[in-house]
Design a protein around this motif. Structure first.
Motif, PDB file in Angstrom:
ATOM      1  N   PRO A  82     -10.061  -8.289   0.400  1.00  0.00           N
ATOM      2  CA  PRO A  82      -8.797  -9.092   0.564  1.00  0.00           C
ATOM      3  C   PRO A  82      -8.674 -10.395   0.223  1.00  0.00           C
ATOM      4  CG  PRO A  82      -8.933  -7.294   2.396  1.00  0.00           C
ATOM      5  CD  PRO A  82     -10.294  -7.342   1.551  1.00  0.00           C
ATOM      6  N   ASN A  86      -6.388 -12.535  -2.334  1.00  0.00           N
ATOM      7  CA  ASN A  86      -5.441 -13.191  -1.680  1.00  0.00           C
ATOM      8  C   ASN A  86      -5.476 -14.740  -1.809  1.00  0.00           C
ATOM      9  OD1 ASN A  86      -3.834 -11.067  -1.316  1.00  0.00           O
ATOM     10  ND2 ASN A  86      -4.259 -11.094   0.943  1.00  0.00           N
TER      11      ASN A  86
ATOM     12  N   ASN B 138      -4.073  -5.285   0.436  1.00  0.00           N
ATOM     13  CA  ASN B 138      -2.994  -5.818   1.212  1.00  0.00           C
ATOM     14  C   ASN B 138      -2.591  -4.547   1.948  1.00  0.00           C
ATOM     15  OD1 ASN B 138      -2.421  -8.791   0.771  1.00  0.00           O
ATOM     16  ND2 ASN B 138      -2.864  -8.280  -1.499  1.00  0.00           N
ATOM     17  N   ARG B 139      -2.640  -3.360   1.493  1.00  0.00           N
ATOM     18  CA  ARG B 139      -2.033  -2.225   2.383  1.00  0.00           C
ATOM     19  C   ARG B 139      -2.835  -2.227   3.678  1.00  0.00           C
ATOM     20  NH1 ARG B 139      -0.746   2.888  -0.746  1.00  0.00           N
ATOM     21  NH2 ARG B 139       0.827   3.233   1.047  1.00  0.00           N
ATOM     22  N   VAL B 141      -4.994  -4.172   4.805  1.00  0.00           N
ATOM     23  CA  VAL B 141      -4.497  -5.611   5.787  1.00  0.00           C
ATOM     24  C   VAL B 141      -3.393  -5.391   6.808  1.00  0.00           C
ATOM     25  CG1 VAL B 141      -4.008  -8.251   5.660  1.00  0.00           C
ATOM     26  CG2 VAL B 141      -5.815  -7.239   4.387  1.00  0.00           C
ATOM     27  N   ALA B 142      -2.495  -4.844   5.905  1.00  0.00           N
ATOM     28  CA  ALA B 142      -1.188  -4.656   7.006  1.00  0.00           C
ATOM     29  C   ALA B 142      -1.232  -3.626   7.972  1.00  0.00           C
ATOM     30  CB  ALA B 142       0.159  -4.078   5.877  1.00  0.00           C
ATOM     31  N   SER B 145      -3.204  -4.824  10.738  1.00  0.00           N
ATOM     32  CA  SER B 145      -2.750  -5.984  11.367  1.00  0.00           C
ATOM     33  C   SER B 145      -1.451  -5.488  12.242  1.00  0.00           C
ATOM     34  CB  SER B 145      -1.957  -7.063  10.419  1.00  0.00           C
ATOM     35  OG  SER B 145      -3.058  -7.641   9.481  1.00  0.00           O
ATOM     36  N   ALA B 150       2.978  -5.494   3.393  1.00  0.00           N
ATOM     37  CA  ALA B 150       2.312  -6.714   3.134  1.00  0.00           C
ATOM     38  C   ALA B 150       3.124  -7.103   1.866  1.00  0.00           C
ATOM     39  CB  ALA B 150       0.710  -6.707   2.646  1.00  0.00           C
ATOM     40  N   ALA B 181       6.356  -6.196  -2.090  1.00  0.00           N
ATOM     41  CA  ALA B 181       5.848  -5.667  -0.740  1.00  0.00           C
ATOM     42  C   ALA B 181       5.081  -4.556  -1.153  1.00  0.00           C
ATOM     43  CB  ALA B 181       6.955  -5.337  -0.110  1.00  0.00           C
ATOM     44  N   ALA B 184       1.861  -0.408   4.337  1.00  0.00           N
ATOM     45  CA  ALA B 184       1.014  -0.471   4.981  1.00  0.00           C
ATOM     46  C   ALA B 184       0.069   0.884   4.794  1.00  0.00           C
ATOM     47  CB  ALA B 184       1.100  -0.726   6.628  1.00  0.00           C
ATOM     48  N   GLU B 214     -11.060  -3.683   7.457  1.00  0.00           N
ATOM     49  CA  GLU B 214      -9.582  -3.450   7.430  1.00  0.00           C
ATOM     50  C   GLU B 214      -9.419  -2.001   7.539  1.00  0.00           C
ATOM     51  OE1 GLU B 214     -11.055  -5.582   5.457  1.00  0.00           O
ATOM     52  OE2 GLU B 214     -10.279  -7.427   5.893  1.00  0.00           O
TER      53      GLU B 214
END
Lengths: 257, 296
Positions: A82, A86, B138-139, B141-142, B145, B150, B181, B184, B214
């Motif tokens: 990530p 990012n 990023n999915r 990470v979302a 989180s 994300a 977007a 998640a 993650e």
């Protein structure tokens, strides 16, 4: 019989395009070979960035994958996946994205997803990987492919990574920050976008290659620039560096894609 | 006695104190130590969304083969790089869906079982949900989180979003800018391989650490296979530590990442990657391979 192969000519030419650049986001295969050669020739301080999270990798052999142990062990820093996308790629801080492709069209758009219909494809290719965002976010991109009619095609059935899209202004209209593909390097020559139309045109031909052969291997009516150059031959130093890199890699037991 | 501690020493002491205090607080909720067969039987069920992660390094191949051996079906397989490990699971008929961003045999070529499933629906049809690496990362990470999606600069101008429902355009509420977007990812179970765990199930991995942290934090359950079980985890530069209270089960599986590599333990077995190509290219050869694995 020349003293080098077409593949060597391609790799040396691709490596030269990294002169003066500080950082390069490296795809695996042909781009990785060229980027590693650049570190041994024209661009010794070039920071090689791999999507596995290795920043400033200095491998002694060509990596077999984008996440070889040696990439991490020799890197200035190793970050998570990530984070590499990012923090490092997305803000546009990397100079050059170096990409390969299964197909590239006349405006530098790339397909690595499918040949044929998406839901029932004739050939299922690996897919996107990191390429869509590398193509979008690096300050500029360079694409390296072998020059074949099935590879350099007029139109793509699937756009995996954007080049100049439909033509001038398309990238800007989409809000993309990077300039896009400034060069397509093949085993026959170098194609660069026409400043007016964004169409890839032949600007340099490798020594011993006929223009007709390039036209025949290109899937659209190829425009040849009036000021067409002949690519400078590989120097002895470039060839020695490249061969030592590939020999060391193959004696380690691995083929290189 | 005079003790001189440099900046690293101070950091280490801080880490040690924190480590000891949470270990003491949460001792009753630490990960369970199990065998690989027990871990898969307890945590991976038919129909689950399963994420096996490990980005070229520390790929949980032994766990994947145990899932095959136990005959799981209708799985949604999630993985950024469905390389050999998912080629095996797909060829064995375990998967109904695949969520991924790059499907190839790294450094070698195609994944033939994956291609046979997508191109010819063999051994069964497989539904695909396709992303880019940035999107998949990023999915996770979302998911880790506790967020439903994300935001990233991604996919713009490509055809990927036309086929993938978990990608959408979103307007920034502060600048009005159009961004992307991605939904998640919250797998039912995440499976990873790590270098070490201690007997309380605290897990440590280092080198290229990918998205494993993650994936585990995004998932409802997690199974971690490890090279080594130790009494105490020694700090390693750049290591990810997953405390035992976020891990469901740990199994001691030496060489569990083979043919990928485990930094500090063994290198990538490149001959295996190359020999996989002819095995997976042909349904019959693959069938013989499958018989051997399931008989083991």
């Amino acid at each position: 019989m020349s003293a080098w192969t077409a593949d060597e000519m391609m790799t040396v030419t691709a490596a030269r395009s990294l002169a003066g650049r500080a950082s390069c986001f490296v795809g695996i295969g042909l781009p990785s070979t060229a980027a590693n050669l650049a570190r041994r020739t024209c661009s010794p301080d070039l920071a090689l960035i791999y999507e596995s999270g290795a920043i400033g990798a200095k491998p002694t052999t060509l990596p077999l994958s984008i996440g070889d142990g040696e990439l991490g062990e020799t890197a200035d820093a190793v970050v998570s996946v990530p984070e590499i996308f990012n923090y490092w790629l997305q803000p546009g801080r990397v100079d050059v994205g170096f990409l390969g492709a299964a197909q590239v069209d006349r405006r530098g758009n790339i397909n690595t997803t499918v040949i044929g219909d998406y839901r029932s494809p004739a050939v299922r290719l690996p897919g996107a990987g990191g390429a869509p965002e590398i193509a979008a976010s690096c300050r500029e991109t360079v694409v390296v492919v072998r020059h074949r009619p099935r590879t350099l095609v007029d139109r793509l059935e699937f756009v995996t990574s954007l080049g100049f899209g439909d033509g001038p202004g398309h990238r800007a209209a989409l809000g993309l920050r990077g300039r896009g593909p400034i060069r397509l390097i093949t085993d026959l020559g170098v194609l660069e976008p026409d400043p007016e139309t964004c169409e890839l045109t032949l600007t340099s031909i490798h020594p011993g290659v006929a223009v007709d052969a390039v036209r025949a291997a290109t899937g659209w009516p190829l425009t040849v620039r009036a000021d067409l150059r002949v690519t400078e031959e590989p120097t002895a130093a470039e060839l020695t560096a490249l061969r030592s890199l590939t020999t060391r890699s193959s004696t380690r037991g691995g083929g290189v894609a | 006695m005079l003790v001189i501690i440099d900046a690293h020493g101070v950091w280490f002491l801080g880490w040690l104190l924190n480590y000891c205090s949470y270990s003491a607080q949460t001792g009753s909720r630490m990960a369970e130590l199990v065998s690989l067969a027990e871990g898969v039987a307890e945590l991976v069920h038919d129909g689950d969304a399963v994420a096996l992660e490990g980005f070229t390094h520390l790929i949980p191949v032994a766990a994947g083969q145990e899932i095959i051996r136990q005959g799981r079906r209708d799985l949604t397989l999630i993985r950024m790089t469905p390389d050999i490990v998912y080629d095996q699971l797909i060829g064995a008929g375990c998967a109904a869906r695949l969520v991924f961003s790059w499907g190839g045999n790294p450094g070698v070529g195609s994944l033939h079982r994956f291609r046979d499933a997508v191109e010819n629906a063999w051994p069964r049809p497989i539904e695909i949900e396709e992303h880019s690496h940035a999107g998949m990362a990023n999915r996770y990470v979302a998911g880790a989180s506790g967020l439903p999606f994300a935001v990233l600069r991604g996919y713009v101008g490509t055809d990927i979003a036309k086929h993938t429902k978990t990608i959408a355009t979103i307007t920034c509420p502060f600048t009005g800018e159009a961004l992307t977007a991605v939904a998640a990812l919250n797998p039912d179970v995440a499976v990873i391989h790590a270098q070490r765990a201690d007997r309380r199930g605290n897990v440590q991995l280092w080198g290229i650490t990918g998205v494993q942290k993650e994936a585990v934090l995004a998932a409802s359950r997690s199974l971690v296979t490890v090279e080594e079980l130790v009494d105490e985890l020694e700090p390693q530069p750049g290591a990810v530590v997953l405390p035992g209270w976020v891990v469901t089960a740990v199994a001691h599986v030496p060489r569990g990442a083979h043919p990928s590599y485990a930094q500090g333990y063994y290198d990538r077995d490149n001959d295996y990657y190359q020999s996989w190509d002819p095995i997976s290219r042909d349904r019959e050869t693959f069938g013989r391979w499958l018989d051997e694995v399931t008989a083991a």
